[in-house]
Write a protein that holds these residues in place. Structure first.
Motif, PDB file in Angstrom:
ATOM      1  N   VAL A  83       0.768  -0.951  -0.568  1.00 35.66           N
ATOM      2  CA  VAL A  83      -0.002  -0.448  -0.194  1.00 35.66           C
ATOM      3  C   VAL A  83       0.614   1.010  -0.089  1.00 35.66           C
ATOM      4  N   LEU A  84       2.140   1.261   0.720  1.00 39.51           N
ATOM      5  CA  LEU A  84       2.408   2.664   0.849  1.00 39.51           C
ATOM      6  C   LEU A  84       3.293   2.556  -0.839  1.00 39.51           C
ATOM      7  N   ALA A  85       4.302   1.479  -0.396  1.00 35.37           N
ATOM      8  CA  ALA A  85       4.510   1.541  -2.349  1.00 35.37           C
ATOM      9  C   ALA A  85       3.638   1.691  -3.472  1.00 35.37           C
ATOM     10  N   LEU A  86       2.321   1.791  -3.340  1.00 33.00           N
ATOM     11  CA  LEU A  86       1.151   1.991  -4.101  1.00 33.00           C
ATOM     12  C   LEU A  86       1.354   3.978  -4.576  1.00 33.00           C
ATOM     13  N   CYS A  87       1.415   4.331  -2.914  1.00 29.83           N
ATOM     14  CA  CYS A  87       0.540   5.588  -2.481  1.00 29.83           C
ATOM     15  C   CYS A  87       2.293   6.403  -3.301  1.00 29.83           C
ATOM     16  N   ALA A  88       2.761   5.808  -2.792  1.00 29.77           N
ATOM     17  CA  ALA A  88       4.372   6.589  -3.169  1.00 29.77           C
ATOM     18  C   ALA A  88       4.524   6.430  -4.945  1.00 29.77           C
ATOM     19  N   ALA A  89       4.448   6.119  -5.773  1.00 31.08           N
ATOM     20  CA  ALA A  89       4.789   6.040  -7.023  1.00 31.08           C
ATOM     21  C   ALA A  89       2.897   6.698  -6.534  1.00 31.08           C
ATOM     22  N   GLY A  90       2.128   6.735  -6.964  1.00 32.85           N
ATOM     23  CA  GLY A  90       0.675   7.164  -7.424  1.00 32.85           C
ATOM     24  C   GLY A  90       1.426   8.845  -7.363  1.00 32.85           C
ATOM     25  N   LEU A  91       2.488   9.556  -6.250  1.00 32.61           N
ATOM     26  CA  LEU A  91       2.621  10.545  -6.594  1.00 32.61           C
ATOM     27  C   LEU A  91       3.708  11.261  -6.914  1.00 32.61           C
ATOM     28  N   LEU A  92       4.647   9.960  -6.979  1.00 33.12           N
ATOM     29  CA  LEU A  92       6.087  10.240  -7.392  1.00 33.12           C
ATOM     30  C   LEU A  92       4.797  10.543  -9.227  1.00 33.12           C
ATOM     31  N   LEU A  93       4.913   9.366  -9.831  1.00 31.02           N
ATOM     32  CA  LEU A  93       3.834   9.175 -11.220  1.00 31.02           C
ATOM     33  C   LEU A  93       3.170  10.327 -11.636  1.00 31.02           C
ATOM     34  N   LEU A  94       2.358  11.190 -10.948  1.00 31.22           N
ATOM     35  CA  LEU A  94       0.880  11.988 -10.894  1.00 31.22           C
ATOM     36  C   LEU A  94       1.185  13.063 -12.230  1.00 31.22           C
ATOM     37  N   PRO A  95       2.206  14.153 -11.853  1.00 34.26           N
ATOM     38  CA  PRO A  95       2.299  14.697 -12.675  1.00 34.26           C
ATOM     39  C   PRO A  95       2.207  14.487 -14.377  1.00 34.26           C
ATOM     40  N   ALA A  96       3.751  13.090 -14.577  1.00 33.04           N
ATOM     41  CA  ALA A  96       4.184  12.475 -15.126  1.00 33.04           C
ATOM     42  C   ALA A  96       2.623  12.273 -16.076  1.00 33.04           C
ATOM     43  N   GLY A  97       2.071  11.782 -15.188  1.00 30.59           N
ATOM     44  CA  GLY A  97       0.822  10.618 -16.195  1.00 30.59           C
ATOM     45  C   GLY A  97      -0.644  12.231 -16.500  1.00 30.59           C
ATOM     46  N   ARG A  98      -0.494  13.087 -15.873  1.00 32.86           N
ATOM     47  CA  ARG A  98      -1.299  13.799 -16.088  1.00 32.86           C
ATOM     48  C   ARG A  98      -0.321  14.590 -17.497  1.00 32.86           C
ATOM     49  N   HIS A  99       0.766  14.967 -17.661  1.00 26.96           N
ATOM     50  CA  HIS A  99       1.209  15.252 -18.505  1.00 26.96           C
ATOM     51  C   HIS A  99       1.230  14.594 -20.252  1.00 26.96           C
ATOM     52  N   LEU A 100       1.058  13.043 -19.773  1.00 24.30           N
ATOM     53  CA  LEU A 100       0.881  12.472 -20.918  1.00 24.30           C
ATOM     54  C   LEU A 100      -0.208  12.114 -21.356  1.00 24.30           C
ATOM     55  N   VAL A 101      -0.974  12.285 -20.534  1.00 24.84           N
ATOM     56  CA  VAL A 101      -2.362  12.579 -20.683  1.00 24.84           C
ATOM     57  C   VAL A 101      -2.909  13.530 -21.645  1.00 24.84           C
ATOM     58  N   GLN A 102      -2.486  14.761 -21.231  1.00 21.22           N
ATOM     59  CA  GLN A 102      -2.517  15.965 -22.131  1.00 21.22           C
ATOM     60  C   GLN A 102      -1.884  15.913 -23.440  1.00 21.22           C
ATOM     61  N   ASP A 103      -0.807  15.641 -23.342  1.00 21.17           N
ATOM     62  CA  ASP A 103      -0.265  15.596 -25.189  1.00 21.17           C
ATOM     63  C   ASP A 103      -0.848  14.532 -26.061  1.00 21.17           C
ATOM     64  N   THR A 104      -1.372  13.366 -25.201  1.00 17.47           N
ATOM     65  CA  THR A 104      -1.589  11.951 -26.274  1.00 17.47           C
ATOM     66  C   THR A 104      -3.540  13.312 -26.600  1.00 17.47           C
ATOM     67  N   LEU A 105      -3.892  13.727 -25.567  1.00 14.07           N
ATOM     68  CA  LEU A 105      -5.132  14.736 -25.837  1.00 14.07           C
ATOM     69  C   LEU A 105      -4.813  15.756 -27.117  1.00 14.07           C
ATOM     70  N   ASP A 106      -3.660  16.482 -27.243  1.00 12.62           N
ATOM     71  CA  ASP A 106      -3.091  17.281 -27.774  1.00 12.62           C
ATOM     72  C   ASP A 106      -3.210  16.539 -29.471  1.00 12.62           C
ATOM     73  N   LYS A 107      -2.562  15.484 -28.989  1.00 14.72           N
ATOM     74  CA  LYS A 107      -2.258  15.251 -31.215  1.00 14.72           C
ATOM     75  C   LYS A 107      -3.576  14.329 -31.270  1.00 14.72           C
ATOM     76  N   LEU A 108      -4.232  14.232 -30.536  1.00 17.28           N
ATOM     77  CA  LEU A 108      -5.936  13.400 -31.011  1.00 17.28           C
ATOM     78  C   LEU A 108      -6.507  14.605 -31.534  1.00 17.28           C
ATOM     79  N   GLY A 109      -6.138  16.126 -31.002  1.00 23.12           N
ATOM     80  CA  GLY A 109      -7.926  16.859 -30.920  1.00 23.12           C
ATOM     81  C   GLY A 109      -7.337  18.055 -32.074  1.00 23.12           C
ATOM     82  N   LYS A 110      -7.884  18.339 -32.408  1.00 20.63           N
ATOM     83  CA  LYS A 110      -7.968  19.649 -33.100  1.00 20.63           C
ATOM     84  C   LYS A 110      -7.448  20.938 -32.858  1.00 20.63           C
ATOM     85  N   ALA A 111      -6.289  21.858 -33.619  1.00 21.79           N
ATOM     86  CA  ALA A 111      -6.115  22.715 -33.309  1.00 21.79           C
ATOM     87  C   ALA A 111      -6.647  24.417 -33.617  1.00 21.79           C
TER      88      ALA A 111
END
Length: 250
Positions: A83-111
């Motif tokens: 549980v502690l490892a999952l919480c730590a991984a979530g805190l560390l990877l949350l910003p990177a995950g958000r950037h990845l989602v936004q970049d994917t939406l940028d490529k799929l959407g229209k400008a």
């Protein structure tokens, strides 16, 4: 062909002078040390089936049956570590995950283009105001006195800045482009609605025409462009910037 007769099982005579537990099947008494009936071989001490585990006990490490509390502390420590490892991984990877989602939406959407509501410059040459950098015409330009001049573009509401297109120099025509000085590097500072700033260097090729720069910056409200690294016949002379276009995700 002749068929052999089936053997006949003759029951074995059993004395009834034995005292003990009666067989649950035939009622024959059996000595206490017997595990099977001496007449019909029925188990005298049938094993009881274990009760089924609840669903949460079928998941490791809960599925292991314990006896007298053995192993419970080990399982608790294992679960706590996971549980502690999952919480730590979530805190560390949350910003990177958000950037990845936004970049994917940028490529799929229209400008689509977004127009600033206000434009101001730190300095401008007479007859070449900074507003000409966003008028949609590439044959008119913003004239800056020299390197270090900046233009600030303010927008009505925050938006996701996905790309910037810069048309450098005085015009997109080659003969007009070569007549004026131009910047080969632009320092772009983007301010979001919370006041945080993001810096990005736009390195321009020394050629006429539009040049596209992907950005991927969220909640942009203000963009400041500072002209650097001049090129042309007079390095410290005036610099021209024909057009700047900003695009948001639709």
């Amino acid at each position: 062909m002749p068929v052999a007769p089936r053997p006949v099982v003759r029951p074995l005579a059993v004395s009834d002078d034995v005292a003990g537990v009666p067989c649950p099947a035939c009622g024959t008494p059996n000595p206490p040390d017997r595990r099977f009936c001496r007449r019909c071989a029925t188990p005298l001490t049938p094993s009881t089936a274990a009760a089924p585990l609840p669903w949460w006990r079928t998941v490791w490490p809960f599925r292991r049956r314990t006896r007298a509390g053995s192993g419970r502390m080990v399982r608790f420590l294992v679960v706590l570590t996971v549980v502690l490892a999952l919480c730590a991984a979530g805190l560390l990877l949350l910003p990177a995950g958000r950037h990845l989602v936004q970049d994917t939406l940028d490529k799929l959407g229209k400008a689509k283009a977004v127009t600033p509501t206000r434009v101001r410059a730190s300095a401008e040459l007479p007859g070449h105001p900074v507003g000409r950098s966003t008028d949609g015409l590439s044959n008119r330009y913003w004239g800056a006195p020299g390197p270090g001049s900046s233009a600030t573009y303010t927008f009505g509401k925050p938006f996701r800045l996905v790309a910037v297109i810069v048309t450098n120099g005085a015009s997109s025509a080659p003969e007009e482009y070569a007549k004026q000085g131009r910047a080969l590097r632009i320092d772009m500072e983007v301010t979001d609605r919370d006041g945080a700033t993001v810096h990005k260097k736009l390195v321009l090729s020394d050629k006429p025409g539009p040049q596209t720069f992907p950005t991927g910056i969220s909640d942009a409200t203000t963009i400041r462009l500072t002209l650097e690294e001049p090129a042309g016949s007079a390095p410290q002379g005036p610099l021209a910037l024909a057009e700047v276009e900003f695009f948001q995700r639709s």
